[in-house]
Design an enzyme around this catalytic site. Structure first.
Site, PDB file in Angstrom:
ATOM      1  N   GLY A  40       0.725  -1.365  -0.218  1.00 59.92           N
ATOM      2  CA  GLY A  40       0.073   0.027  -0.137  1.00 59.92           C
ATOM      3  C   GLY A  40       0.994   1.146   0.381  1.00 59.92           C
ATOM      4  O   GLY A  40       1.806   1.286   0.549  1.00 59.92           O
ATOM      5  N   ARG A  60       1.399  -6.141  -5.235  1.00 57.12           N
ATOM      6  CA  ARG A  60       1.011  -6.684  -3.531  1.00 57.12           C
ATOM      7  C   ARG A  60       2.196  -7.989  -3.917  1.00 57.12           C
ATOM      8  O   ARG A  60       1.445  -9.598  -3.338  1.00 57.12           O
ATOM      9  CB  ARG A  60      -0.358  -7.032  -3.378  1.00 57.12           C
ATOM     10  CG  ARG A  60      -0.455  -5.255  -2.437  1.00 57.12           C
ATOM     11  CD  ARG A  60      -1.281  -5.592  -1.196  1.00 57.12           C
ATOM     12  NE  ARG A  60      -2.170  -4.106  -0.838  1.00 57.12           N
ATOM     13  CZ  ARG A  60      -1.541  -4.014   0.260  1.00 57.12           C
ATOM     14  NH1 ARG A  60      -0.302  -4.147   0.648  1.00 57.12           N
ATOM     15  NH2 ARG A  60      -2.104  -2.756   0.488  1.00 57.12           N
ATOM     16  N   ASP A  99       4.951  -7.684   5.374  1.00 55.34           N
ATOM     17  CA  ASP A  99       4.786  -8.792   4.384  1.00 55.34           C
ATOM     18  C   ASP A  99       6.111  -8.237   3.062  1.00 55.34           C
ATOM     19  O   ASP A  99       6.749  -9.699   2.932  1.00 55.34           O
ATOM     20  CB  ASP A  99       3.759  -9.121   3.273  1.00 55.34           C
ATOM     21  CG  ASP A  99       2.896  -9.021   4.439  1.00 55.34           C
ATOM     22  OD1 ASP A  99       2.975  -9.991   5.801  1.00 55.34           O
ATOM     23  OD2 ASP A  99       1.163  -8.785   4.635  1.00 55.34           O
ATOM     24  N   LYS A 154       8.019   1.299   5.788  1.00 52.66           N
ATOM     25  CA  LYS A 154       7.155   2.160   4.994  1.00 52.66           C
ATOM     26  C   LYS A 154       5.463   1.261   5.805  1.00 52.66           C
ATOM     27  O   LYS A 154       5.561  -0.304   5.600  1.00 52.66           O
ATOM     28  CB  LYS A 154       6.520   1.156   3.015  1.00 52.66           C
ATOM     29  CG  LYS A 154       5.901   2.296   3.223  1.00 52.66           C
ATOM     30  CD  LYS A 154       5.314   1.131   2.147  1.00 52.66           C
ATOM     31  CE  LYS A 154       4.617  -0.073   2.627  1.00 52.66           C
ATOM     32  NZ  LYS A 154       3.748  -0.649   1.315  1.00 52.66           N
ATOM     33  N   THR A 155       4.791   1.694   6.241  1.00 45.14           N
ATOM     34  CA  THR A 155       3.611   1.016   6.001  1.00 45.14           C
ATOM     35  C   THR A 155       2.794   2.292   6.939  1.00 45.14           C
ATOM     36  O   THR A 155       3.150   2.611   7.959  1.00 45.14           O
ATOM     37  CB  THR A 155       2.913   0.066   6.780  1.00 45.14           C
ATOM     38  OG1 THR A 155       1.120  -0.247   6.458  1.00 45.14           O
ATOM     39  CG2 THR A 155       3.310  -0.271   8.183  1.00 45.14           C
ATOM     40  N   ASP A 211      -0.219   1.970   8.672  1.00 41.55           N
ATOM     41  CA  ASP A 211      -0.540   1.378   9.111  1.00 41.55           C
ATOM     42  C   ASP A 211       0.187   1.342  11.109  1.00 41.55           C
ATOM     43  O   ASP A 211      -0.208   1.099  12.553  1.00 41.55           O
ATOM     44  CB  ASP A 211      -0.480  -0.245   9.428  1.00 41.55           C
ATOM     45  CG  ASP A 211      -1.288  -0.646   8.131  1.00 41.55           C
ATOM     46  OD1 ASP A 211      -2.223   0.128   7.345  1.00 41.55           O
ATOM     47  OD2 ASP A 211      -2.084  -1.468   7.417  1.00 41.55           O
TER      48      ASP A 211
HETATM   49  P1  FBP Z   1       0.741  -1.978   3.901  1.00 40.39           P
HETATM   50  O1  FBP Z   1       0.988  -2.824   4.640  1.00 40.39           O
HETATM   51  O2  FBP Z   1       0.890  -2.651   2.387  1.00 40.39           O
HETATM   52  O3  FBP Z   1       1.367  -0.493   4.172  1.00 40.39           O
HETATM   53  O4  FBP Z   1      -0.497  -1.520   3.408  1.00 40.39           O
HETATM   54  C1  FBP Z   1      -1.382  -1.115   4.353  1.00 40.39           C
HETATM   55  C2  FBP Z   1      -2.877  -0.840   3.797  1.00 40.39           C
HETATM   56  O5  FBP Z   1      -2.854   0.671   3.371  1.00 40.39           O
HETATM   57  C3  FBP Z   1      -3.889  -1.053   4.524  1.00 40.39           C
HETATM   58  O6  FBP Z   1      -4.011  -0.133   5.704  1.00 40.39           O
HETATM   59  C4  FBP Z   1      -5.084  -1.095   3.807  1.00 40.39           C
HETATM   60  O7  FBP Z   1      -5.913  -2.374   4.978  1.00 40.39           O
HETATM   61  C5  FBP Z   1      -5.004  -1.852   2.767  1.00 40.39           C
HETATM   62  O8  FBP Z   1      -3.670  -1.743   2.433  1.00 40.39           O
HETATM   63  C6  FBP Z   1      -5.433  -1.721   1.440  1.00 40.39           C
HETATM   64  O9  FBP Z   1      -5.393  -2.630   0.586  1.00 40.39           O
HETATM   65  P2  FBP Z   1      -5.449  -2.355  -0.917  1.00 40.39           P
HETATM   66  O10 FBP Z   1      -4.328  -1.156  -1.065  1.00 40.39           O
HETATM   67  O11 FBP Z   1      -4.987  -3.316  -1.473  1.00 40.39           O
HETATM   68  O12 FBP Z   1      -6.819  -1.625  -0.703  1.00 40.39           O
END
Ligand code: FBP
Length: 548
Positions: free
Chosen positions: A77, A141, A172, A198-199, A201
């Protein structure tokens, strides 16, 4: 390309860096490390990258470096600051040797596997300095786990003369980085792998990584919006706002936003799990807070809900685990057409407890729970509208209480979901500085011949010049977890610690925030230019965690 006034001004911003990165650098090795859990299994799976020492970058003597070609991947993400990691990498490489080249693999890890890339030249890099988004090369991803994928990577690296790959990703993706580093060492193909944390979250953190990048900016964006809604609620005095906040698993975003805005209610998933609460308990907790305010004539307020809540309600967690196992590679399920037919199929396959719970859920939520997992086996919680589910259930509970004479208010609710609007925001000064420093750090780890490391910048509540840069072995963060029905080595997610200072601060104040009319905080928009106490502040979470 047309640009806003802020974009133009922002492109000239010079990120602040740790003093140690400003001059010549050498790598100081610290103590050997062990994985956070499952040491035996992790050591067996990663014989070459297990137990490496912690690294610190300290001032050194001027050295001569050959040109180094590096590939970079944005994975998972979006998170504000990703572009600055790449800019830091580019500048760091050019500082080592002007002939060095940086290649971006396009669309995430699949760019490496499929050999899709572009050279990132100075013109391109300058367009993206201090900007949000991952659009410079795109993200994806795809999970790197098959040897043919790794071997494809070797081919393209050979073709481009790439000596190191930098993977910018969450838990991941950095797990991928570790697997790749191990494989390339086994193959002795001379390609180093460096990860970057990075994230938005905020759940990629541990004793060494103080925070993942993007968390700061995303929380500031969401907090601005929550603050605006709180002003509106306090002005109109007629709505309850149910606000779901992104953050797949851990509730760090919800907690940080609560610390920044002081809402009436904030649910923390980790507490729900610890107290073994049912969905009905959560509903009663929210309805109770609404009823208490109604007694004071306050039929409005704000409720923050972490998007991962559903996975932390123990019975739901068991249901999701069963669904994950049932749906992994299940062609029979895929072949069924029609939502109701799929629902009935699932009801028929689950254990009695899970099946009853699944059947009791609103059909929309049940369908959302069976949507495709991502390549890492994660449920798409961002698509599950928990805030709407809670509005419906709380509404019913309050109606019951009204009949029993336990509640005499007016319940009018609005739902919001803040997620995607924060992930690509223009990085705050903190994220712009932190990310650029991470990028420069990564180049130094590469120059020192390191692999299987995550670039590390710490001491983040101090001014940037006092930040400490280095590297942490990725195996140190790993443990074994069940994914798509199998035990796999993965980086341990950092959940909200209920005995940690941020949660304890929240818990000590939430009762007051629940009933008060004058404790809302209105943070306003991120400021990029102005006094340091307005523009350079780290998150409340970091500040509380660092408090003596
Ligand atoms: P990462 O763990 O890859 O940083 O992504 C986090 C996130 O933004 C979460 O908060 C959210 O649930 C998810 O990605 C959403 O995924 P997508 O971009 O596939 O809709």
């Amino acid at each position: 390309m047309q640009k806003s006034a802020l974009q133009i001004a922002r492109s000239a911003y010079q990120p602040k860096m740790p003093a140690a990165l400003l001059g010549e650098v050498r790598v100081k090795e610290g103590a050997a490390t062990e994985s956070v859990a499952d040491q035996k299994e992790i050591k067996q799976l990663f014989p070459n990258t297990y137990g490496l020492p912690i690294l610190e970058l300290v001032p050194g003597k001027a050295g001569q470096y050959p040109a180094i070609n590096v590939g970079v991947i944005l994975s998972g993400g979006q998170a504000p600051g990703g572009h600055n990691v790449i800019c830091g990498l580019f500048d760091g490489l050019k500082r080592l040797n002007k002939e060095s080249k940086l290649y971006g693999f396009l669309g995430g890890p699949s760019g490496l596997i499929e050999g899709k890339y572009k050279e990132l030249t100075a013109d391109i890099i300058d367009e993206y300095r201090n900007t949000g988004g991952f659009d410079i090369i795109g993200s994806g991803r795809t999970k790197l786990e098959e040897t043919w994928q790794f071997d494809n990577g070797i081919e393209i690296c050979k073709k481009l003369g790439i000596k190191a790959i930098v993977i910018i990703g969450g838990d991941d993706s950095n797990t991928n980085a570790c697997v790749l580093a191990e494989y390339y060492l086994q193959k002795q193909c001379g390609i180093q792998i460096i990860g970057c944390p990075k994230t938005i979250d905020g759940d990629l953190k541990n004793n060494m990584i103080e925070t993942s990048f993007g968390f700061d900016t995303a929380c500031k964006v969401y907090s601005e919006l929550i603050g605006n809604i709180q002003r509106d609620a306090n002005s109109a005095k007629k709505y309850w706002h149910f606000i779901r906040l992104m953050g797949r698993s851990a509730s760090h975003i919800a907690l940080e936003c609560a610390l920044q805005t002081q809402p009436n209610v904030c649910i923390i998933s980790e507490e729900v799990e610890r107290k073994n609460l049912t969905l009905n308990d959560v509903v009663e907790q929210i309805a109770g807070a609404i009823a208490a305010r109604a007694e004071k004539g306050l039929n409005f307020g704000t409720i923050l809900i972490p998007e991962g809540l559903i996975e932390f309600i123990p019975a739901m967690k068991r249901l999701i685990r069963e669904l994950n196992d049932l749906l992994a590679g299940n062609d029979e399920f895929v072949a069924i057409s029609g939502d109701e037919e799929k629902r009935q199929y699932v009801i028929g396959k689950l254990t009695t407890e899970a099946s009853e719970l699944y059947a009791s859920l609103p059909k929309g939520i049940a369908r959302q729970l069976t949507m495709d997992r991502d390549p890492h086996g994660n449920v798409a919680v961002s698509q599950i509208e928990t805030e709407k589910l809670l509005i419906e259930m709380v509404g019913k509970k309050l109606a019951q209480w009204k009949e029993q004479g336990r509640y005499n208010g007016k319940f009018s609710a609005l739902n919001h979901f803040f997620g995607y609007e924060g992930r690509c925001a223009t990085p705050s000064n903190f994220d712009a500085d932190y990310c650029y420093s991470i990028g420069v750090t990564a180049t130094q780890l590469i120059a020192a011949g390191k692999t299987g490391y995550m670039a590390l910048v710490r001491n983040l509540t101090a001014p940037a010049k006092e930040w400490v840069a280095g590297g942490v072995p990725i195996t140190m963060m790993m443990n074994m977890e069940r994914r798509s029905g199998k035990m796999k080595p993965v980086i341990q997610k950092a959940l909200v610690e209920l005995d940690g200072k941020p949660f304890r601060y929240f818990a000590a104040h939430r009762d007051l925030w629940a009933v008060s009319t004058d404790t809302f905080i209105y943070p306003g928009p991120i400021q990029y230019f102005g006094p340091s106490e307005v523009c350079d502040q780290p998150t409340q979470t970091l500040k509380l965690e660092h408090q003596a």
